[in-house]
Scaffold this motif. Structure first.
Motif, PDB file in Angstrom:
ATOM      1  N   VAL A  61       0.853  -1.178   0.000  1.00  0.00           N
ATOM      2  CA  VAL A  61       0.000   0.000   0.000  1.00  0.00           C
ATOM      3  C   VAL A  61       0.897   1.239   0.000  1.00  0.00           C
ATOM      4  N   THR A  62       0.585   2.200  -0.860  1.00  0.00           N
ATOM      5  CA  THR A  62       1.336   3.449  -0.949  1.00  0.00           C
ATOM      6  C   THR A  62       0.373   4.621  -0.783  1.00  0.00           C
ATOM      7  N   TRP A  63       0.913   5.778  -0.417  1.00  0.00           N
ATOM      8  CA  TRP A  63       0.093   6.963  -0.207  1.00  0.00           C
ATOM      9  C   TRP A  63       0.949   8.212  -0.312  1.00  0.00           C
ATOM     10  N   ASP A  64       0.284   9.358  -0.322  1.00  0.00           N
ATOM     11  CA  ASP A  64       0.944  10.663  -0.313  1.00  0.00           C
ATOM     12  C   ASP A  64       0.413  11.470   0.853  1.00  0.00           C
ATOM     13  N   ILE A  65       1.195  12.479   1.249  1.00  0.00           N
ATOM     14  CA  ILE A  65       0.742  13.409   2.281  1.00  0.00           C
ATOM     15  C   ILE A  65       0.881  14.827   1.743  1.00  0.00           C
ATOM     16  N   LEU A  66       0.137  15.755   2.336  1.00  0.00           N
ATOM     17  CA  LEU A  66       0.240  17.140   1.923  1.00  0.00           C
ATOM     18  C   LEU A  66       1.600  17.706   2.291  1.00  0.00           C
ATOM     19  N   GLU A  67       2.124  18.532   1.433  1.00  0.00           N
ATOM     20  CA  GLU A  67       3.422  19.153   1.698  1.00  0.00           C
ATOM     21  C   GLU A  67       3.317  20.050   2.935  1.00  0.00           C
ATOM     22  N   GLY A  68       4.240  19.892   3.834  1.00  0.00           N
ATOM     23  CA  GLY A  68       4.237  20.687   5.059  1.00  0.00           C
ATOM     24  C   GLY A  68       3.639  19.978   6.252  1.00  0.00           C
ATOM     25  N   ASP A  69       2.976  18.838   6.041  1.00  0.00           N
ATOM     26  CA  ASP A  69       2.436  18.089   7.177  1.00  0.00           C
ATOM     27  C   ASP A  69       3.592  17.530   8.018  1.00  0.00           C
ATOM     28  N   PRO A  70       3.555  17.728   9.331  1.00  0.00           N
ATOM     29  CA  PRO A  70       4.660  17.281  10.193  1.00  0.00           C
ATOM     30  C   PRO A  70       4.551  15.796  10.539  1.00  0.00           C
ATOM     31  N   ALA A  71       4.408  14.969   9.546  1.00  0.00           N
ATOM     32  CA  ALA A  71       4.237  13.532   9.792  1.00  0.00           C
ATOM     33  C   ALA A  71       5.582  12.897  10.124  1.00  0.00           C
ATOM     34  N   ILE A  72       5.594  12.066  11.154  1.00  0.00           N
ATOM     35  CA  ILE A  72       6.811  11.346  11.548  1.00  0.00           C
ATOM     36  C   ILE A  72       6.606   9.828  11.485  1.00  0.00           C
ATOM     37  N   GLY A  73       5.460   9.404  10.964  1.00  0.00           N
ATOM     38  CA  GLY A  73       5.181   7.974  10.882  1.00  0.00           C
ATOM     39  C   GLY A  73       3.816   7.738  10.267  1.00  0.00           C
ATOM     40  N   PHE A  74       3.370   6.507  10.345  1.00  0.00           N
ATOM     41  CA  PHE A  74       2.079   6.160   9.761  1.00  0.00           C
ATOM     42  C   PHE A  74       1.444   5.035  10.567  1.00  0.00           C
ATOM     43  N   ALA A  75       0.143   4.892  10.382  1.00  0.00           N
ATOM     44  CA  ALA A  75      -0.609   3.792  10.974  1.00  0.00           C
ATOM     45  C   ALA A  75      -1.570   3.258   9.919  1.00  0.00           C
ATOM     46  N   ILE A  76      -1.649   1.947   9.829  1.00  0.00           N
ATOM     47  CA  ILE A  76      -2.486   1.300   8.822  1.00  0.00           C
ATOM     48  C   ILE A  76      -3.421   0.317   9.511  1.00  0.00           C
ATOM     49  N   THR A  77      -4.684   0.381   9.146  1.00  0.00           N
ATOM     50  CA  THR A  77      -5.645  -0.616   9.610  1.00  0.00           C
ATOM     51  C   THR A  77      -6.050  -1.471   8.413  1.00  0.00           C
ATOM     52  N   GLN A  78      -5.967  -2.759   8.605  1.00  0.00           N
ATOM     53  CA  GLN A  78      -6.298  -3.731   7.550  1.00  0.00           C
ATOM     54  C   GLN A  78      -7.416  -4.626   8.067  1.00  0.00           C
ATOM     55  N   ASP A  92     -16.513  -7.464   5.719  1.00  0.00           N
ATOM     56  CA  ASP A  92     -17.571  -8.155   6.479  1.00  0.00           C
ATOM     57  C   ASP A  92     -17.014  -8.924   7.680  1.00  0.00           C
ATOM     58  N   VAL A  93     -15.801  -8.614   8.103  1.00  0.00           N
ATOM     59  CA  VAL A  93     -15.217  -9.220   9.311  1.00  0.00           C
ATOM     60  C   VAL A  93     -14.754  -8.087  10.215  1.00  0.00           C
ATOM     61  N   ARG A  94     -15.070  -8.162  11.495  1.00  0.00           N
ATOM     62  CA  ARG A  94     -14.745  -7.065  12.414  1.00  0.00           C
ATOM     63  C   ARG A  94     -13.290  -7.073  12.875  1.00  0.00           C
ATOM     64  N   MET A  95     -12.617  -8.186  12.785  1.00  0.00           N
ATOM     65  CA  MET A  95     -11.247  -8.254  13.277  1.00  0.00           C
ATOM     66  C   MET A  95     -10.329  -7.393  12.428  1.00  0.00           C
ATOM     67  N   LEU A  96      -9.457  -6.603  13.092  1.00  0.00           N
ATOM     68  CA  LEU A  96      -8.564  -5.675  12.419  1.00  0.00           C
ATOM     69  C   LEU A  96      -7.115  -6.086  12.630  1.00  0.00           C
ATOM     70  N   ARG A  97      -6.293  -5.714  11.685  1.00  0.00           N
ATOM     71  CA  ARG A  97      -4.837  -5.770  11.876  1.00  0.00           C
ATOM     72  C   ARG A  97      -4.347  -4.328  11.866  1.00  0.00           C
ATOM     73  N   PHE A  98      -3.536  -3.991  12.874  1.00  0.00           N
ATOM     74  CA  PHE A  98      -3.047  -2.622  13.029  1.00  0.00           C
ATOM     75  C   PHE A  98      -1.535  -2.612  12.853  1.00  0.00           C
ATOM     76  N   ILE A  99      -1.069  -1.798  11.930  1.00  0.00           N
ATOM     77  CA  ILE A  99       0.362  -1.660  11.665  1.00  0.00           C
ATOM     78  C   ILE A  99       0.751  -0.204  11.916  1.00  0.00           C
ATOM     79  N   GLN A 100       1.787   0.004  12.705  1.00  0.00           N
ATOM     80  CA  GLN A 100       2.210   1.363  13.030  1.00  0.00           C
ATOM     81  C   GLN A 100       3.734   1.447  13.002  1.00  0.00           C
ATOM     82  N   GLU A 101       4.230   2.542  12.461  1.00  0.00           N
ATOM     83  CA  GLU A 101       5.672   2.776  12.431  1.00  0.00           C
ATOM     84  C   GLU A 101       5.927   4.274  12.559  1.00  0.00           C
ATOM     85  N   VAL A 102       6.877   4.639  13.412  1.00  0.00           N
ATOM     86  CA  VAL A 102       7.225   6.043  13.622  1.00  0.00           C
ATOM     87  C   VAL A 102       8.696   6.262  13.301  1.00  0.00           C
ATOM     88  N   ASN A 103       9.085   7.538  13.333  1.00  0.00           N
ATOM     89  CA  ASN A 103      10.464   7.941  12.998  1.00  0.00           C
ATOM     90  C   ASN A 103      10.845   7.446  11.601  1.00  0.00           C
TER      91      ASN A 103
END
Length: 207
Positions: free
Chosen positions: A47-64, A68-79
């Motif tokens: 999965v790829t994405w873009d962010i607005l220029e100037g956003d102070p993003a230091i990481g990302f979080a992804i929910t997969q 029709d299934v409530r169970m989630l997988r959460f992926i997070q990475e900072v720095n």
């Protein structure tokens, strides 16, 4: 007494102000844009994405999530400044929903627009692959096979060259020894053809 109460009230006001400022900063972080699924396989995807220029993003979080299934997988990475993430352990022929969030020092951004995708079956992927299509992996395997064949051919040629050289050497040795052998045979035959009589004459048969 009133001084203690006033101090507590001041601390509470400061805490509320900090929360409100953090909330404002987190709300100012925009949701990721152009969320796209690439390199889709039966059991993985990117999965790829873009962010607005100037956003102070230091990481990302992804929910997969499976559809029709409530169970989630959460992926997070900072720095990190990366704008892509690998999704693994997916199931073939299954629909998934993915959201992406940016992370800053003050919180997380709103969720991106959901992206729905379906993983293919391996049989479908093989069937859709044209006969003339060649992957990099197949090219690498073919190159390895050719290199192995060349090595075998070179080894065989070297062995044959060694055998031929040994044969030529033995032939030269035999050829060099032939004159000496002929001389010895001639000498032996001359000595045996006219045996000498003790008296110095030749033996004659009586009639």
């Amino acid at each position: 007494m009133w001084g203690i109460k006033g101090s507590c009230a001041a601390r509470l006001l400061l805490f509320l102000a900090y929360i409100s400022v953090s909330s404002v900063n987190a709300d100012s972080l925009s949701a990721p844009l152009n969320v796209t699924i690439k390199a889709l396989e039966g059991n993985s995807a990117i999965v790829t994405w873009d962010i607005l220029e100037g956003d102070p993003a230091i990481g990302f979080a992804i929910t997969q999530q499976k559809k029709d299934v409530r169970m989630l997988r959460f992926i997070q990475e900072v720095n990190t400044t990366t704008r892509s993430c690998a999704l693994w352990d997916l199931e073939e022929d299954t629909e998934y929903i993915v959201h992406v969030q940016s992370i800053s020092m003050s919180g997380t951004s709103p969720l991106s627009e959901p992206v729905l995708f379906r993983t293919p079956k391996e049989s479908e992927k093989l069937a859709s692959k044209s006969p003339d299509e060649v992957t990099m992996e197949e090219v690498g395997q073919a190159a390895q096979l050719r290199a192995g064949e060349l090595i075998i051919i070179v080894v065989v040629l070297v062995m044959w060259a060694g055998v031929i050289a040994l044969f030529c050497r033995q032939y030269d040795i035999i050829k060099d020894n032939e004159p000496n052998n002929n001389k010895d045979k001639a000498k032996n035959s001359s000595e045996c053809s006219t045996p000498e009589h003790p008296t110095g004459g030749l033996l004659r048969s009586k009639v």
